[in-house]
Design a protein around this motif. Structure first.
Motif, mmCIF file in Angstrom:
data_model
loop_
_atom_site.group_PDB
_atom_site.id
_atom_site.type_symbol
_atom_site.label_atom_id
_atom_site.label_comp_id
_atom_site.label_asym_id
_atom_site.label_seq_id
_atom_site.Cartn_x
_atom_site.Cartn_y
_atom_site.Cartn_z
ATOM 1 N N ASN A 355 56.906 59.478 -64.229
ATOM 2 C CA ASN A 355 57.388 60.203 -65.404
ATOM 3 C C ASN A 355 56.466 61.373 -65.734
ATOM 4 O O ASN A 355 55.299 61.394 -65.336
ATOM 5 N N ASN A 356 56.990 62.313 -66.468
ATOM 6 C CA ASN A 356 56.168 63.419 -66.962
ATOM 7 C C ASN A 356 55.552 62.999 -68.290
ATOM 8 O O ASN A 356 55.995 63.404 -69.363
ATOM 9 N N ASP A 357 54.522 62.148 -68.207
ATOM 10 C CA ASP A 357 53.853 61.654 -69.405
ATOM 11 C C ASP A 357 52.368 61.458 -69.122
ATOM 12 O O ASP A 357 51.913 61.591 -67.986
ATOM 13 N N THR A 360 51.201 58.648 -66.460
ATOM 14 C CA THR A 360 51.421 59.058 -65.070
ATOM 15 C C THR A 360 50.450 60.161 -64.672
ATOM 16 O O THR A 360 49.934 60.181 -63.547
ATOM 17 N N LEU A 361 50.193 61.093 -65.592
ATOM 18 C CA LEU A 361 49.221 62.158 -65.331
ATOM 19 C C LEU A 361 47.863 61.571 -64.977
ATOM 20 O O LEU A 361 47.207 61.986 -64.010
ATOM 21 N N HIS A 362 47.419 60.577 -65.736
ATOM 22 C CA HIS A 362 46.106 59.975 -65.494
ATOM 23 C C HIS A 362 46.094 59.168 -64.196
ATOM 24 O O HIS A 362 45.076 59.122 -63.493
ATOM 25 N N THR A 363 47.234 58.544 -63.861
ATOM 26 C CA THR A 363 47.320 57.836 -62.575
ATOM 27 C C THR A 363 47.167 58.813 -61.423
ATOM 28 O O THR A 363 46.441 58.542 -60.452
ATOM 29 N N ILE A 364 47.818 59.971 -61.516
ATOM 30 C CA ILE A 364 47.682 60.988 -60.466
ATOM 31 C C ILE A 364 46.233 61.458 -60.371
ATOM 32 O O ILE A 364 45.693 61.645 -59.271
ATOM 33 N N GLU A 365 45.566 61.628 -61.514
ATOM 34 C CA GLU A 365 44.164 62.047 -61.488
ATOM 35 C C GLU A 365 43.286 60.993 -60.807
ATOM 36 O O GLU A 365 42.360 61.334 -60.060
ATOM 37 N N ALA A 366 43.555 59.714 -61.074
ATOM 38 C CA ALA A 366 42.780 58.656 -60.410
ATOM 39 C C ALA A 366 42.999 58.700 -58.908
ATOM 40 O O ALA A 366 42.057 58.515 -58.116
ATOM 41 N N ILE A 367 44.232 58.962 -58.478
ATOM 42 C CA ILE A 367 44.534 59.088 -57.054
ATOM 43 C C ILE A 367 43.787 60.285 -56.458
ATOM 44 O O ILE A 367 43.203 60.196 -55.367
ATOM 45 N N ILE A 388 57.510 68.054 -62.060
ATOM 46 C CA ILE A 388 56.326 68.366 -62.857
ATOM 47 C C ILE A 388 55.792 67.109 -63.528
ATOM 48 O O ILE A 388 56.553 66.322 -64.088
ATOM 49 N N VAL A 389 54.479 66.920 -63.482
ATOM 50 C CA VAL A 389 53.795 65.912 -64.297
ATOM 51 C C VAL A 389 52.614 66.607 -64.955
ATOM 52 O O VAL A 389 51.621 66.936 -64.294
ATOM 53 N N GLY A 390 52.733 66.892 -66.249
ATOM 54 C CA GLY A 390 51.669 67.585 -66.956
ATOM 55 C C GLY A 390 51.376 68.933 -66.328
ATOM 56 O O GLY A 390 52.244 69.794 -66.234
ATOM 57 N N LYS A 391 50.161 69.113 -65.875
ATOM 58 C CA LYS A 391 49.750 70.385 -65.273
ATOM 59 C C LYS A 391 50.003 70.443 -63.776
ATOM 60 O O LYS A 391 49.733 71.452 -63.132
ATOM 61 N N PHE A 392 50.518 69.365 -63.197
ATOM 62 C CA PHE A 392 50.680 69.302 -61.750
ATOM 63 C C PHE A 392 52.100 69.665 -61.331
ATOM 64 O O PHE A 392 53.079 69.096 -61.819
ATOM 65 N N ASP A 393 52.210 70.600 -60.392
ATOM 66 C CA ASP A 393 53.468 70.947 -59.760
ATOM 67 C C ASP A 393 53.576 70.122 -58.480
ATOM 68 O O ASP A 393 52.876 70.376 -57.494
ATOM 69 N N LEU A 394 54.460 69.137 -58.475
ATOM 70 C CA LEU A 394 54.533 68.203 -57.365
ATOM 71 C C LEU A 394 55.244 68.787 -56.149
ATOM 72 O O LEU A 394 55.308 68.132 -55.100
ATOM 73 N N ASN A 395 55.766 69.989 -56.284
ATOM 74 C CA ASN A 395 56.390 70.636 -55.131
ATOM 75 C C ASN A 395 55.346 71.209 -54.171
ATOM 76 O O ASN A 395 55.682 71.552 -53.038
ATOM 77 N N ASN A 396 54.122 71.329 -54.628
ATOM 78 C CA ASN A 396 53.048 71.901 -53.815
ATOM 79 C C ASN A 396 51.934 70.882 -53.593
ATOM 80 O O ASN A 396 51.849 69.863 -54.293
#
Length: 411
Positions: A355-357, A360-367, A388-396
């Motif tokens: 999700n864009n929340d 999830t943003l913090h999980t991506i940062e931990a990864i 998009i999740v927060g500041k991250f563009d998941l297409n790139n």
């Protein structure tokens, strides 16, 4: 020449007498202010019945009584029945016209939520976006640097169970080295305010030889860094992060000017060699004082053999250290590693909830931080079913952070 009306005065009076009574004794300015207030409270048009009736009556008079325009006495009788000044009618008509224009403008804004200037802007081709919502990211990224130094301090938690790497940004100064800024800002850290243990400044004299790239740490005789295995581990982590942050090649240890520091289980140590090199750890969430605010994302546990082993470990809480799993159990993932390109591709399994929340943003940062610990520079997330999740563009591809746990120093 205006054609004479076929209506007589009595018929006109009878017709007007059948209309609703429209007398409104309010001041015209009060009516106008009421319309403005209601317009601000509601987006749909708010009709004022006295105003509508007044305008309707005026329009009906001009349609049915064209003969009154030649100045005969019938016009005066008809206008007397309105009990409303003509200036008020004109002002109300202007008000409603302005309301229509303003309402159309609001509707246009709703139909087009982003203008060209307001659209989120991609700051790089590596998956970082600048968005209009509050940035809840915890780490420091390449675009944050802007001619600043990143200083990372290993600060223990209140129970001295682990070291929490905390990173701050300080402006570069022509007359000060990075080492000088590092030691100077030890006193500015707000450990207790951040929910950590008051640890800095170190109880030691620090001197740095830039030519040989050697740091000397001279502790007093009554130092406490060797009293117990927990304090020894924290001291080891502190020196390890100093070596990494300041790119130091070697640390010499002294006690009151004499070679060596007594570290209990390790005996007298004259030259610091890290207990273990930083890297190859799993990252977890740490919420100080059981708060639910932005977490610290912390490396913990033994060095692991593979990043897949780390990701598996990150799905489990570490109760002893009060650490929370950073990858939810409902997220499954497979990895494709490219060590030569230092690129990691993560394919999320079907049914994984992305999700864009903030969680999830913090999980991506931990990864991302774990990927950095295993020497990867970029991460590509696939099968997310979201762009998009927060500041991250998941297409790139996303660049890994520069440092973990960004905190601000007092100005």
């Amino acid at each position: 020449m205006v054609k004479k009306s076929e209506w007589n005065d009595q018929q006109i009076e009878d017709l007007l007498s059948q209309m609703p009574k429209i007398k409104d004794e309010r001041d015209p300015q009060d009516i106008y202010q009421n319309i403005v207030v209601k317009m601000n409270k509601k987006r749909q048009r708010v009709w004022m019945m006295p105003a509508v009736a007044t305008v309707g009556a005026a329009l009906l008079l001009f349609i049915l009584v064209p003969g009154l325009l030649d100045g005969n006495s019938s016009q005066e009788n008809a206008l007397d029945h309105t009990d409303q000044p003509s200036s008020e009618i004109a002002m109300l008509e202007d008000t409603m016209n302005e309301e229509k224009v303003e309402q159309k403008t609001k509707m246009d804004e709703e139909v087009t939520p982003f203008s060209a200037d307001a659209e989120p802007e991609t700051t790089s081709e590596m998956g970082i976006r600048s968005v209009g919502i509050e940035d809840s990211a915890t780490a420091i990224y390449e675009e944050d640097l802007a001619d600043k130094y990143v200083l990372t301090y290993a600060i223990p938690d209140p129970n001295v169970m682990m070291s929490v790497p905390v990173s701050v940004l300080v402006s570069k100064e022509e007359d000060k080295s990075k080492f000088e800024l590092f030691t100077e800002n030890m006193a500015n850290l707000k450990e207790e305010e951040w929910g950590l243990r008051d640890y800095f400044p170190l109880n030691a004299d620090l001197t740095f030889d830039e030519e040989s790239n050697v740091l000397t740490v001279d502790v007093p005789i009554d130092h406490s860094y060797g009293k117990g295995s927990a304090t020894e581990i924290i001291f080891n982590d502190t020196l390890s992060y100093m070596m990494t942050t300041l790119d130091i090649e070697k640390i010499n240890l002294l006690t009151a000017g004499n070679p060596g520091v007594e570290l209990g289980n390790f005996g007298l140590i004259e030259e610091f060699v890290p207990k273990e090199q930083l890297g190859n750890h799993a990252y977890y969430f740490y919420y100080p004082n059981d708060s639910t605010s932005k977490p610290f994302i912390v490396p913990y546990g033994e060095k692991l053999k593979s990043i897949n082993e780390a990701f598996s470990a990150m799905k489990e809480n570490q109760d002893k250290a009060h650490l929370v799993a950073s990858i939810p159990a409902e997220i499954s993932l497979e990895t494709e590693e490219d060590p030569a390109e230092k690129k990691l591709t993560i394919h999320f399994g079907d049914g994984s909830i992305i999700n864009n929340d903030e969680p999830t943003l913090h999980t991506i940062e931990a990864i991302l931080l774990t990927a950095k610990d295993f020497n990867y520079q970029t991460v590509k997330l696939e099968n997310t079913n979201i762009d998009i999740v927060g500041k991250f563009d998941l297409n790139n591809e996303i660049k890994v952070p520069v440092a973990a746990n960004k905190r601000s120093l007092p100005q």
